[in-house]
Scaffold this motif. Sequence first.
Motif, PDB file in Angstrom:
ATOM      1  N   UNK B 154      -6.580 -16.375  40.989  1.00  0.00           N
ATOM      2  CA  UNK B 154      -7.214 -15.168  40.462  1.00  0.00           C
ATOM      3  C   UNK B 154      -7.687 -15.303  39.025  1.00  0.00           C
ATOM      4  N   UNK B 155      -7.026 -16.152  38.232  1.00  0.00           N
ATOM      5  CA  UNK B 155      -7.487 -16.337  36.842  1.00  0.00           C
ATOM      6  C   UNK B 155      -8.183 -17.688  36.667  1.00  0.00           C
ATOM      7  N   UNK B 156      -8.440 -18.342  37.784  1.00  0.00           N
ATOM      8  CA  UNK B 156      -9.210 -19.598  37.773  1.00  0.00           C
ATOM      9  C   UNK B 156      -8.649 -20.652  36.821  1.00  0.00           C
ATOM     10  N   UNK B 157      -7.388 -21.021  37.027  1.00  0.00           N
ATOM     11  CA  UNK B 157      -6.884 -22.160  36.264  1.00  0.00           C
ATOM     12  C   UNK B 157      -7.004 -23.408  37.115  1.00  0.00           C
ATOM     13  N   UNK B 158      -7.134 -24.521  36.451  1.00  0.00           N
ATOM     14  CA  UNK B 158      -7.263 -25.777  37.179  1.00  0.00           C
ATOM     15  C   UNK B 158      -6.232 -26.756  36.638  1.00  0.00           C
ATOM     16  N   UNK B 159      -4.964 -26.529  37.023  1.00  0.00           N
ATOM     17  CA  UNK B 159      -3.928 -27.417  36.505  1.00  0.00           C
ATOM     18  C   UNK B 159      -3.931 -28.755  37.246  1.00  0.00           C
ATOM     19  N   UNK B 160      -4.557 -28.788  38.440  1.00  0.00           N
ATOM     20  CA  UNK B 160      -4.625 -30.062  39.163  1.00  0.00           C
ATOM     21  C   UNK B 160      -5.544 -31.049  38.458  1.00  0.00           C
ATOM     22  N   UNK B 161      -6.455 -30.518  37.622  1.00  0.00           N
ATOM     23  CA  UNK B 161      -7.304 -31.412  36.839  1.00  0.00           C
ATOM     24  C   UNK B 161      -6.425 -32.306  35.968  1.00  0.00           C
ATOM     25  N   UNK B 322       4.241  -6.665  27.787  1.00  0.00           N
ATOM     26  CA  UNK B 322       3.270  -6.382  26.733  1.00  0.00           C
ATOM     27  C   UNK B 322       3.556  -7.204  25.474  1.00  0.00           C
ATOM     28  N   UNK B 323       4.835  -7.531  25.257  1.00  0.00           N
ATOM     29  CA  UNK B 323       5.180  -8.327  24.069  1.00  0.00           C
ATOM     30  C   UNK B 323       4.666  -9.755  24.236  1.00  0.00           C
ATOM     31  N   UNK B 324       4.751 -10.263  25.476  1.00  0.00           N
ATOM     32  CA  UNK B 324       4.201 -11.596  25.736  1.00  0.00           C
ATOM     33  C   UNK B 324       2.708 -11.590  25.438  1.00  0.00           C
ATOM     34  N   UNK B 325       2.041 -10.549  25.912  1.00  0.00           N
ATOM     35  CA  UNK B 325       0.592 -10.452  25.689  1.00  0.00           C
ATOM     36  C   UNK B 325       0.292 -10.412  24.192  1.00  0.00           C
ATOM     37  N   UNK B 358      -6.666 -14.515  28.009  1.00  0.00           N
ATOM     38  CA  UNK B 358      -8.119 -14.471  27.782  1.00  0.00           C
ATOM     39  C   UNK B 358      -8.832 -13.655  28.842  1.00  0.00           C
ATOM     40  N   UNK B 359      -8.277 -13.670  30.073  1.00  0.00           N
ATOM     41  CA  UNK B 359      -8.928 -12.970  31.186  1.00  0.00           C
ATOM     42  C   UNK B 359      -8.617 -11.471  31.198  1.00  0.00           C
ATOM     43  N   UNK B 360      -7.850 -11.011  30.228  1.00  0.00           N
ATOM     44  CA  UNK B 360      -7.454  -9.600  30.186  1.00  0.00           C
ATOM     45  C   UNK B 360      -8.690  -8.707  30.285  1.00  0.00           C
ATOM     46  N   UNK B 361      -8.718  -7.888  31.330  1.00  0.00           N
ATOM     47  CA  UNK B 361      -9.921  -7.096  31.585  1.00  0.00           C
ATOM     48  C   UNK B 361     -10.134  -6.043  30.507  1.00  0.00           C
ATOM     49  N   UNK B 362      -9.023  -5.488  30.000  1.00  0.00           N
ATOM     50  CA  UNK B 362      -9.148  -4.435  28.992  1.00  0.00           C
ATOM     51  C   UNK B 362      -9.812  -4.983  27.738  1.00  0.00           C
ATOM     52  N   UNK B 363      -9.431  -6.201  27.386  1.00  0.00           N
ATOM     53  CA  UNK B 363     -10.000  -6.775  26.163  1.00  0.00           C
ATOM     54  C   UNK B 363     -11.366  -7.409  26.404  1.00  0.00           C
TER      55      UNK B 363
END
Lengths: 144, 387
Positions: B154-161, B322-325, B358-363
């Motif tokens: 859903x957040x399009x990470x590519x850790x297999x790269x 929220x603190x992590x964010x 970075x993908x946070x929709x609100x921001x």
Amino acid sequence: MSVKILTICCNWSPWACLNQAQMAGFVLPENLKVIRVMCIGRINQALILKAFEFGADGVLLLECHDEDCRYGPGPAVGHGNVQRVRKLLDLLGIDQHRLVEKSFGAHEKTELAQAIEDFADTIERLGPITQKERKADHYGGCET
Amino acid sequence: MVDVRLDGLVKNKGLFQCLECGKCATSCPRCMSGKEYSPRLLAHKVIAEREDEAFIENAVWECLTCDLCSERCPSGVDFSGFVIEMRTLLAETKGLKGYRAHDGAVHSWMRMMTVPELKQNRLGWINEDLKVSSTGEIAYFVGCAPYFDVFFSGIEVNTLAISRDSVRILNFFDVEPVVLADERCCGHDLLCTGDRKNFEILCRLNYEAFKDAGVKEIVFSCPECYYVWKEFMPQVCKGFDLKVTLLLDLIEREVNRGGMTFSPFSRRVTYQDPCRLARMVDKVEVPRKLLRMIPQLRLVEMEHFGHGAVCCGNSAFINCDAYSKFIQIKRLKEARATKAQMMVTSCPKCMIHLTCAMRDKVRGGEWNMELVDIHTILAREMGWFKG
């Protein structure tokens, strides 16, 4: 060892449908447990995985048709979650046929009864996932 | 609370050495983001006010185990070590607590891997251009990357790269690493959330699998897997005799032998130190040295870097809130302030967590920044010197 099947049923169309089917004489298989939830959109990846972790040999999600969802995006969210968990199950070497989602309108009682029977047959045929019974012990003796 | 074991922990982890100076609390990312949590106060409570069980239990599950407090502590209190062991202790007596991110899905698949008969199907990521084998002396440990890429699609990470580029790097050095189909998670996240029993099962199963494949040395790109294999495997597995190597160390060793060159990469980059790599296994210089070897690449440091780097906001998929964010956005702001065009990291978890922020929709993508793993850059730019 007999198989354990978990059915997660949306409260709206499929639940009404299941009620009708049962009133018309349909009997749920004994090794199948039904959990009623408000919407399949609530059932995230973790909950499906957890069902398998706790020993389910098959999980069947019964949901409304896309256009019938009382809340809007429920079944669509469900499709995404099921797709991803199927891939995770595949990675874990668990047959993807063990996780199925089906949508029903409130009037489709025959189809629903058929779908449940078909799924139960599939899981019977596939057998239990592991030879060993998974107990609470599997969870490190810890409550979660 | 189990007093005898707790006494032992307080003593062994150096909590009696606490001076109450408060440096831990003022460096703790969680405390600094406004959470009512203080390592110092937890130390005080377990020593002097042990009857306040509710406070102690809450605090133990709050920690990020990022180890910045221990880094700052002038008395050498091993605070993260204390918290990890406390979690095991509390899990045994009071149950696994703490809010597990993603409803504990990550921990679920890790526990599912403790079944010995498991037959995974996890090698689908190996492209045709990658050379791997099933037996041999040197292995590459992939970790949970195949699972992460599905779960976090859903957040399009590519850790297999990272895994592909790591194998590419090993192939470049004429190594065809063993990549096992029945490799399991290293168990880091189970260990850090108190599930010591299942962690140890994973350790033993992994050790047996690699021994059976005739492996003598295992190469790691993931800092957490490396940390677990280096620090915990010898404790858990009797007679542990595998050589554990960090891929970055291996590259440095090969570079030092000469004959290698890097093609120019004209970018201003900043480097995010993963907590496991920088503080827990003390690898701060190696990644920087390798990045500086790339011509035209300009490495600029953030306000907090190296041993003092701030956590990516979460560890072991526990307590994401929220603190992590807040911590993540603060970190991205630091990266922005360096005017770097790209952020480089070496941990798949840093990549997942910072991408999520970075993908946070609100921001609305306000903090978007190119985020690349160090192995990807190195694999792309390295070559043999053709004089």
